[in-house]
Every structure is written in structure tokens, then in C-alpha cells.
Design a protein around this motif. Sequence first.
Motif, mmCIF file in Angstrom:
data_model
loop_
_atom_site.group_PDB
_atom_site.id
_atom_site.type_symbol
_atom_site.label_atom_id
_atom_site.label_comp_id
_atom_site.label_asym_id
_atom_site.label_seq_id
_atom_site.Cartn_x
_atom_site.Cartn_y
_atom_site.Cartn_z
ATOM 1 N N SER A 253 54.241 -33.017 -6.691
ATOM 2 C CA SER A 253 54.596 -34.426 -6.925
ATOM 3 C C SER A 253 55.889 -34.736 -6.711
ATOM 4 O O SER A 253 56.348 -36.023 -7.113
ATOM 5 C CB SER A 253 54.248 -34.560 -8.543
ATOM 6 O OG SER A 253 53.165 -34.698 -8.893
ATOM 7 N N TRP B 146 58.706 -36.382 -4.118
ATOM 8 C CA TRP B 146 58.581 -37.629 -3.136
ATOM 9 C C TRP B 146 58.785 -37.128 -1.674
ATOM 10 O O TRP B 146 58.373 -37.934 -0.951
ATOM 11 C CB TRP B 146 59.768 -38.500 -3.603
ATOM 12 C CG TRP B 146 61.023 -38.213 -3.418
ATOM 13 C CD1 TRP B 146 62.038 -38.318 -2.596
ATOM 14 C CD2 TRP B 146 61.745 -37.659 -4.637
ATOM 15 N NE1 TRP B 146 63.141 -37.855 -2.856
ATOM 16 C CE2 TRP B 146 63.059 -37.415 -4.227
ATOM 17 C CE3 TRP B 146 61.466 -37.316 -5.871
ATOM 18 C CZ2 TRP B 146 64.208 -36.881 -5.070
ATOM 19 C CZ3 TRP B 146 62.538 -36.821 -6.597
ATOM 20 C CH2 TRP B 146 63.601 -36.565 -6.311
ATOM 21 N N PRO C 84 55.050 -35.398 0.755
ATOM 22 C CA PRO C 84 53.958 -36.111 1.629
ATOM 23 C C PRO C 84 54.535 -35.978 3.027
ATOM 24 O O PRO C 84 53.855 -36.105 4.243
ATOM 25 C CB PRO C 84 54.106 -37.732 1.320
ATOM 26 C CG PRO C 84 54.291 -37.625 -0.181
ATOM 27 C CD PRO C 84 55.364 -36.417 -0.457
ATOM 28 N N ASP D 36 51.864 -28.101 -9.339
ATOM 29 C CA ASP D 36 52.003 -29.511 -9.858
ATOM 30 C C ASP D 36 52.162 -29.269 -11.196
ATOM 31 O O ASP D 36 51.089 -29.873 -11.820
ATOM 32 C CB ASP D 36 51.241 -30.523 -9.285
ATOM 33 C CG ASP D 36 51.526 -31.730 -9.433
ATOM 34 O OD1 ASP D 36 52.959 -32.123 -10.026
ATOM 35 O OD2 ASP D 36 50.964 -32.859 -9.663
ATOM 36 N N LYS E 6 50.521 -35.683 -8.059
ATOM 37 C CA LYS E 6 50.022 -35.687 -6.859
ATOM 38 C C LYS E 6 49.416 -34.213 -6.318
ATOM 39 O O LYS E 6 48.624 -34.379 -5.272
ATOM 40 C CB LYS E 6 51.137 -35.727 -5.754
ATOM 41 C CG LYS E 6 52.091 -37.288 -6.005
ATOM 42 C CD LYS E 6 51.371 -38.291 -5.739
ATOM 43 C CE LYS E 6 52.291 -39.519 -5.660
ATOM 44 N NZ LYS E 6 51.508 -40.761 -5.245
ATOM 45 N N GLU F 60 45.391 -34.294 -5.177
ATOM 46 C CA GLU F 60 45.164 -34.836 -4.060
ATOM 47 C C GLU F 60 45.642 -33.896 -2.889
ATOM 48 O O GLU F 60 45.070 -33.751 -2.035
ATOM 49 C CB GLU F 60 46.100 -36.242 -4.007
ATOM 50 C CG GLU F 60 45.968 -37.086 -2.732
ATOM 51 C CD GLU F 60 46.764 -38.316 -2.587
ATOM 52 O OE1 GLU F 60 47.294 -38.480 -1.484
ATOM 53 O OE2 GLU F 60 47.285 -38.609 -3.600
ATOM 54 N N ALA G 299 56.324 -42.222 -7.734
ATOM 55 C CA ALA G 299 56.006 -41.090 -6.958
ATOM 56 C C ALA G 299 55.607 -39.973 -7.839
ATOM 57 O O ALA G 299 55.073 -38.878 -7.233
ATOM 58 C CB ALA G 299 57.149 -40.516 -5.846
#
Length: 339
Positions: free
Chosen positions: A9, A11, A14, A32, A37, A40, A159
Motif C-alpha cells: 500500500s 504510494w 504502482p 500488506d 492495495k 489488487e 493511496a
Amino acid sequence: MKVALLEASHWHVPLYLDALQAPGIEVVAVSDAENVKGPEVAARFGCRLYSSSYELIEKEKLEFAFVFGRHSEMPKFAEALIAKHIPFALEKPCGVSMAQVSKLRKLTEEANLYCAVPLIFRISDLLAALEGAEQKIPSDYNYMSFRFIVGPPGRYEAAGAGWALDPQFAGGGSTINVATHFIDLFRFLTGKAVTRVSATMHSRTHHGAVEDYSLLTMQTEDGVTGLVETGYSFPSTADEQREFSFTLASDRIYAKSGPDRIEIRDRNNLAAGTRSLRLRLETDIYYPLFVQRVLAECRSGAKPIASLRDAEAMMQVMDAAYASARQGGAPQTLGPIPE
């Protein structure tokens, strides 16, 4: 190469994902603890998801790990990987104090274990342009300044990393989160240790618990000066996320930023006027290159592009900056870092 992502998670995660889908890389697990996040990311790679990074490290057979998470927890994740002799990349600032990073540096060196830190300006167009203009790095700089003002604090909450606004977990605000890059770049470009630091900080824009504006001054023993201005105050949108500008002056050149470019004047050839080179100043693009670089270095046994020794020296300056700010900007003197 079997790879894990710890604390998905964050930021920056990604920015790593596309590069991790390259041939020869298998993301086998994701952790996490924030539970934002992680599901996903794990679904994207079809891999196992853990709520505990420690459980992941204990159960999985890994060849490399990318470590994110709360600044305050990074050192413990790193220690767990070192104990298992798993090479890793550790998101900056690697902890909330120099003492923590010094401990990690010593542990990795004793274990002869690879660890890289994403001080990504070391693989940037900016560095390449300065190398071309100076013909050598380090070079004889006299002063340099960097302004990097990013978006508002709410973007961290969006985020899934609201901890970044709590000094207990983050260690501070824009200084420890953003100025890291430019402290390292100043040291890298000059090739000199920082011996004097002063700083002023405030949170007047968003009135939060961490600073949203910071002005940090560094000097070397022979007086080379660096200014680093950071903040969380840019009114960012998808098309314009931040302000990034710089000026660098050496015995050879005067260089300053323009829109997606660097403008360089050669002191020994003023008749040539100003030379303008396009640069990719959007820093997000360098994280996929970092992924490729560190995995290649780890496979080949090469030294990391930026190491925990570099992070340690950066955090010495960081500790001094926060000490100075607490004392109303009083200058702090730095000595050599003990082995």
C-alpha cells in the motif's frame, strides 16, 4: 527470479509493477498490513497475499524482495531479510534515524548481502546531462539549489498510506520523504561530505502534524553550498503533479531548469550562448529503470547504484536538519561517520 513485494500500500509500489512483469521475474508473494492495495496487487500477479511481512519472509523461498511500508517499520523488515540472507531493495529513507540505517548498513556488510536504495536521480537524465556538461562527476561545484514541491498531504491518505502524516511512523514530513533525493544528489555531484546543516520547517499550509514546507541548507568543509526546498503544498492535478526546478553552478558551467529541459552556459565559451537539452524531469519514470538495474546488479554480483552507506550519509544530514529546525534554524556540525 522469485521476488516479493513487502507492504504493497506504499504510494511508490504502482511505479514498480509494470517492470516486475518482465520475463525472468516471478512475483511470488505480496504483503500488506494496511490491507488497502495488497489484494489488487496480489491478484495482478496471481500470487499469495500476506497480512504480515514477517510471515511472508518466513514462509516463502525468495531470491529478492522490494521493501516498502512505514518508515518506522522498514528497519525491522530489513533485519528479517538479512537474517534469511535474502537480497533486497529498501525504499528510502530506510528508517526514521541515522542510527537505524547505520545498524542496517553494518548488518548487510557483515552478511555480504546486496541492498539497494532507490535514490533514483543517480539514474536520471539530469545526472547524464551534468556528466556531459562537466565531463566528470564529481565536479567542482560552488553551489546548487533544488525545489521539489509535491501535492497535498491528502494524496497519502488516498493511496492507503495515511501513516505518512504521523511523525511517529513517518519521522517527519516533506523533508524526510522528499529531500532525501537531493541530499544524496548534492553529495554525489560534489563528491564531498556535508559538514554543516541548518533548516527551517513549518506546517502553515495544511496545519498537520508533519511539516508541509522545509528549507534545508548544506555546506561542505570547503564551503560548497546546497539548498533543498520541499513541501506538500503544490495544488496538483493529474496533468501537473508538482514543481521541480534547480540551479547548479560550478567552475565550468551554470545550469538551470526549464520546462522539461536543462539550460547550460559554459563559462569558457560564452559566445556559444545557452545550450538547451530536453530532459525527462518526471521522476516517476525512473522507478521501472531502478527495478531493472537492481535485479541485474544482484544477479551479476555488482555493487548497488545506491547503497545503505549512501542512505546512512543522507540520514546523518536528515537528523541534523530536524535538530536544526527544532532549534529555530541553529546550524548543526557533522563529523565523520563511524565505521
